[in-house]
Write a protein that holds these residues in place. Structure first.
Motif, PDB file in Angstrom:
ATOM      1  N   GLN A 139       0.888  -1.172   0.000  1.00 17.65           N
ATOM      2  CA  GLN A 139       0.000   0.000   0.000  1.00 17.65           C
ATOM      3  C   GLN A 139       0.921   1.216   0.000  1.00 17.65           C
ATOM      4  OE1 GLN A 139      -2.363   0.347   3.527  1.00 17.65           O
ATOM      5  NE2 GLN A 139      -3.828   1.749   2.593  1.00 17.65           N
ATOM      6  N   LEU A 140       0.792   2.034  -1.019  1.00 16.68           N
ATOM      7  CA  LEU A 140       1.779   3.094  -1.242  1.00 16.68           C
ATOM      8  C   LEU A 140       1.238   4.467  -0.842  1.00 16.68           C
ATOM      9  CD1 LEU A 140       4.621   3.146  -2.571  1.00 16.68           C
ATOM     10  CD2 LEU A 140       3.492   3.991  -4.615  1.00 16.68           C
ATOM     11  N   PHE A 141       2.020   5.178  -0.021  1.00 12.24           N
ATOM     12  CA  PHE A 141       1.595   6.491   0.459  1.00 12.24           C
ATOM     13  C   PHE A 141       2.399   7.577  -0.233  1.00 12.24           C
ATOM     14  CE2 PHE A 141       1.156   3.521   4.157  1.00 12.24           C
ATOM     15  CZ  PHE A 141      -0.203   3.330   3.988  1.00 12.24           C
ATOM     16  N   ARG A 142       1.670   8.547  -0.757  1.00 16.23           N
ATOM     17  CA  ARG A 142       2.339   9.674  -1.430  1.00 16.23           C
ATOM     18  C   ARG A 142       2.511  10.842  -0.478  1.00 16.23           C
ATOM     19  NH1 ARG A 142       1.334   9.944  -7.396  1.00 16.23           N
ATOM     20  NH2 ARG A 142       0.257   8.087  -8.075  1.00 16.23           N
ATOM     21  N   THR A 143       1.785  10.850   0.664  1.00 11.10           N
ATOM     22  CA  THR A 143       1.900  11.979   1.605  1.00 11.10           C
ATOM     23  C   THR A 143       2.170  11.453   3.014  1.00 11.10           C
ATOM     24  OG1 THR A 143      -0.441  11.971   2.209  1.00 11.10           O
ATOM     25  CG2 THR A 143       0.156  13.295   0.287  1.00 11.10           C
ATOM     26  N   GLN A 144       2.802  12.327   3.817  1.00 12.94           N
ATOM     27  CA  GLN A 144       3.086  11.984   5.214  1.00 12.94           C
ATOM     28  C   GLN A 144       1.780  11.742   5.968  1.00 12.94           C
ATOM     29  OE1 GLN A 144       6.169  11.438   6.400  1.00 12.94           O
ATOM     30  NE2 GLN A 144       5.192  10.739   8.294  1.00 12.94           N
ATOM     31  N   GLN A 145       0.755  12.509   5.583  1.00 12.40           N
ATOM     32  CA  GLN A 145      -0.549  12.372   6.244  1.00 12.40           C
ATOM     33  C   GLN A 145      -1.099  10.944   6.049  1.00 12.40           C
ATOM     34  OE1 GLN A 145      -3.500  14.877   4.521  1.00 12.40           O
ATOM     35  NE2 GLN A 145      -4.678  15.058   6.413  1.00 12.40           N
ATOM     36  N   GLN A 146      -0.950  10.415   4.815  1.00 12.04           N
ATOM     37  CA  GLN A 146      -1.413   9.047   4.559  1.00 12.04           C
ATOM     38  C   GLN A 146      -0.624   8.039   5.386  1.00 12.04           C
ATOM     39  OE1 GLN A 146      -0.835   8.747   0.313  1.00 12.04           O
ATOM     40  NE2 GLN A 146      -2.842   9.600  -0.168  1.00 12.04           N
ATOM     41  N   LEU A 147       0.697   8.256   5.439  1.00 10.92           N
ATOM     42  CA  LEU A 147       1.552   7.343   6.201  1.00 10.92           C
ATOM     43  C   LEU A 147       1.150   7.367   7.682  1.00 10.92           C
ATOM     44  CD1 LEU A 147       3.980   5.417   6.166  1.00 10.92           C
ATOM     45  CD2 LEU A 147       5.483   7.373   6.413  1.00 10.92           C
ATOM     46  N   ASP A 148       0.929   8.569   8.225  1.00 10.91           N
ATOM     47  CA  ASP A 148       0.531   8.681   9.636  1.00 10.91           C
ATOM     48  C   ASP A 148      -0.819   7.996   9.868  1.00 10.91           C
ATOM     49  OD1 ASP A 148       2.813  10.139   9.950  1.00 10.91           O
ATOM     50  OD2 ASP A 148       1.817  12.104   9.984  1.00 10.91           O
ATOM     51  N   ALA A 149      -1.735   8.213   8.917  1.00  7.76           N
ATOM     52  CA  ALA A 149      -3.079   7.640   9.086  1.00  7.76           C
ATOM     53  C   ALA A 149      -3.054   6.111   9.043  1.00  7.76           C
ATOM     54  CB  ALA A 149      -4.012   8.176   8.003  1.00  7.76           C
ATOM     55  N   SER A 150      -1.983   5.542   8.460  1.00  5.67           N
ATOM     56  CA  SER A 150      -1.941   4.070   8.341  1.00  5.67           C
ATOM     57  C   SER A 150      -1.664   3.411   9.692  1.00  5.67           C
ATOM     58  CB  SER A 150      -0.890   3.634   7.324  1.00  5.67           C
ATOM     59  OG  SER A 150       0.409   3.849   7.840  1.00  5.67           O
ATOM     60  N   ALA A 151      -1.334   4.234  10.720  1.00  4.32           N
ATOM     61  CA  ALA A 151      -1.041   3.660  12.048  1.00  4.32           C
ATOM     62  C   ALA A 151      -2.210   2.810  12.546  1.00  4.32           C
ATOM     63  CB  ALA A 151      -0.731   4.783  13.029  1.00  4.32           C
ATOM     64  N   LYS A 152      -3.438   3.252  12.246  1.00  7.02           N
ATOM     65  CA  LYS A 152      -4.580   2.477  12.756  1.00  7.02           C
ATOM     66  C   LYS A 152      -4.745   1.158  11.974  1.00  7.02           C
ATOM     67  CE  LYS A 152      -8.584   4.607  10.424  1.00  7.02           C
ATOM     68  NZ  LYS A 152      -7.850   4.661   9.167  1.00  7.02           N
ATOM     69  N   ASP A 153      -4.343   1.160  10.687  1.00  3.82           N
ATOM     70  CA  ASP A 153      -4.373  -0.104   9.923  1.00  3.82           C
ATOM     71  C   ASP A 153      -3.331  -1.067  10.482  1.00  3.82           C
ATOM     72  OD1 ASP A 153      -6.295   0.929   8.247  1.00  3.82           O
ATOM     73  OD2 ASP A 153      -4.834   1.720   6.818  1.00  3.82           O
ATOM     74  N   VAL A 154      -2.166  -0.494  10.831  1.00  2.00           N
ATOM     75  CA  VAL A 154      -1.087  -1.317  11.377  1.00  2.00           C
ATOM     76  C   VAL A 154      -1.546  -1.972  12.679  1.00  2.00           C
ATOM     77  CG1 VAL A 154       1.189  -1.152  12.474  1.00  2.00           C
ATOM     78  CG2 VAL A 154       0.773  -0.001  10.290  1.00  2.00           C
ATOM     79  N   LYS A 155      -2.230  -1.167  13.500  1.00  2.00           N
ATOM     80  CA  LYS A 155      -2.731  -1.690  14.774  1.00  2.00           C
ATOM     81  C   LYS A 155      -3.724  -2.835  14.510  1.00  2.00           C
ATOM     82  CE  LYS A 155      -4.627   0.568  18.633  1.00  2.00           C
ATOM     83  NZ  LYS A 155      -5.250   1.783  19.121  1.00  2.00           N
ATOM     84  N   ALA A 156      -4.585  -2.621  13.511  1.00  3.08           N
ATOM     85  CA  ALA A 156      -5.593  -3.648  13.200  1.00  3.08           C
ATOM     86  C   ALA A 156      -4.927  -4.918  12.674  1.00  3.08           C
ATOM     87  CB  ALA A 156      -6.584  -3.103  12.171  1.00  3.08           C
TER      88      ALA A 156
END
Ligand SMILES: Cc1cc2nc3c(=O)[nH]c(=O)nc-3n(C[C@H](O)[C@H](O)[C@H](O)COP(=O)(O)OP(=O)(O)OC[C@H]3O[C@@H](n4cnc5c(N)ncnc54)[C@H](O)[C@@H]3O)c2cc1C
Length: 416
Positions: A139-156
């Motif tokens: 899953q590829l993130f183009r912005t820091q905001q997307q990368l930060d938001a992925s924290a909840k996916d990582v937790k899941a």
């Protein structure tokens, strides 16, 4: 037992194969001249056991408003005066709570994990080949905001025990070397290494041939008009070329399943959500993906299928139409040209398909209140991924055996 499977998409064909293996006399009926000629024809090719969640999630209604306004919109809504569309959308919104999301996701993950094991077993027993690769999804993130938001996916993912790796820019280039050319456009990614890829059309066709060798009959070019249930027991499938009798019928008609069930008084909340894909011949492999890359910005999957790149995505709620919207083609072209310009877009083929979506993201697998009538449908965004496990579950239920996984909450009875 004499079993009729309605539909020769990925779900119908995998079901027929498992039913034949269980010793049944199986006939598959489809209106098309061959297998996988509707939604299973040119999907994005992701076999995404790890990245498996319902679309109905907390926060989605707000995000949807934003998506509707984007130039390269991942969501397109064309409201119609259609009671089925309205009722489906209300049900979908009611599933956007944290509690419903957790229940729906756990059901999907259970089936996806079983599908992972079932597909591996099927590969071992058939030696089937379908441009398959086992190199994961990025899953590829183009912005820091997307990368930060992925924290909840990582937790899941961690909570569900799904293996994952959070990657920085270099890490992304390590798993997808062609991204070296566009390093400045990406900030990082989330890798699910157990995910696979493959051509669903090739797989379905190859498996149909194997099923035929096991004795399955395929009645192509038959338009199914309806089902006759004599009292409370299924008896006959009515087609434009004559009737078929059976002891059991499995409905695997994708988005069209609710239409055939309605006259029997069975209300199945499956609605078509249209998606689009482009298939592009590779001309420069050093600028093509190795596996699947999910471009988070546009919600588009870019997959390597042999010597082709398949780009797929978008969710259009516009009823039963396969019209090809040219603005959608531009969105797919934009995403793939930006990241993986290793193909000849002038030779691309453009396609649309109708995802058979349930409002809770989980397919409907199991018996109905009509004896002998079973459902294996509503696989939405992940029908290719979930097909192998779903087929084993339905073959067990039709055969009167207990499936290897709990399937009680996959049946239509969960809707009350
Ligand atoms: C753009 C896009 C990308 C996707 N990407 C992925 C992905 O990467 N990974 C993944 O797991 N899933 C993906 N999917 C979802 C997946 O393709 C579907 O869930 C799956 O193909 C559904 O299979 P099915 O057999 O239920 O339906 P279908 O393939 O549509 O099969 C239903 C069959 O029923 C037949 N039929 C219907 N009505 C009648 C009738 N009245 N009489 C006779 N025959 C009839 C049709 O001819 C058809 O062959 C994607 C879908 C789309 C649209």
């Amino acid at each position: 037992m004499k079993v009729i499977v309605l539909g020769a998409g990925i779900i119908g064909v995998t079901s027929a194969y498992q039913l034949a293996k269980a010793g049944h006399d199986v006939t598959v009926i489809d209106r098309q001249p061959g297998p996988a000629l509707e939604t299973s024809f040119a999907n994005a090719g992701e076999v995404s056991f790890g990245y498996c969640s319902p679309w109905a999630a907390p926060g989605i209604p707000m995000k949807a408003m934003k998506w509707l306004l984007m130039e390269h919109a991942p969501l397109i809504l064309r409201p119609k005066i259609d009671a089925a569309m309205l009722s489906w959308m209300i049900k979908m919104l009611s599933n956007c709570t944290a509690n419903r999301y957790a229940i729906n996701k756990s059901r999907m993950l259970r089936l996806a994990d079983y599908s992972r094991l079932s597909l591996a077993a099927l590969r071992d027993e058939t030696r089937i080949s379908y441009d398959e690769r086992m190199q994961g999804t990025l899953q590829l993130f183009r912005t820091q905001q997307q990368l930060d938001a992925s924290a909840k996916d990582v937790k899941a993912l961690a909570a569900d025990g799904v293996p994952y790796e959070v990657l920085d820019r270099d890490g992304c280039v390590r798993v997808e070397p062609a991204l070296a050319h566009v390093r400045d456009r990406i900030v990082g990614g989330l890798m699910t290494p157990k995910d696979e890829t493959g051509d669903c059309f090739k797989f379905t066709n190859a498996l149909a041939a194997i099923a035929e060798a096991l004795g399955v009959r395929f009645a192509y070019g038959h338009h199914i008009k309806g089902l006759d249930a004599d009292g409370a027991q299924i008896r006959t499938v009515v087609t434009d070329k004559g009737n078929f009798t059976a002891d059991a019928v499995v409905v695997a008609l994708g988005s069209y399943s609710p239409l055939i069930l309605k006259p029997l008084g069975i209300s199945l909340p499956v609605y078509p959500v249209k998606g689009y894909s482009l298939t592009i011949p590779i001309t420069d492999a050093s600028r093509a993906p190795e596996s699947t890359v999910m471009d988070e910005t546009y919600k588009i999957a870019i997959t390597r299928l042999g010597e082709r790149i398949r780009v797929g995505g978008m969710a259009e709620i516009s009823g039963y139409t396969n019209d090809l919207g040219h603005a959608r083609r531009r969105t797919l072209e934009h995403s793939v040209s930006d990241l993986f310009p290793g193909g000849d877009i002038s030779k691309a083929t453009f396609w649309s398909g109708l995802r058979p979506m349930t409002p809770d993201g989980t397919p409907v697998i199991g018996p109905t209140r009509v004896k002998g009538l079973f459902l294996n449908t509503g696989h939405g965004t992940l029908g290719w991924t979930m097909s192998s496990g779903s087929a084993r579950v339905i073959a067990d239920l039709v055969s009167g055996r207990s499936p290897d996984i709990d399937a009680t909450d996959l049946a239509i009875s969960r809707y009350g």
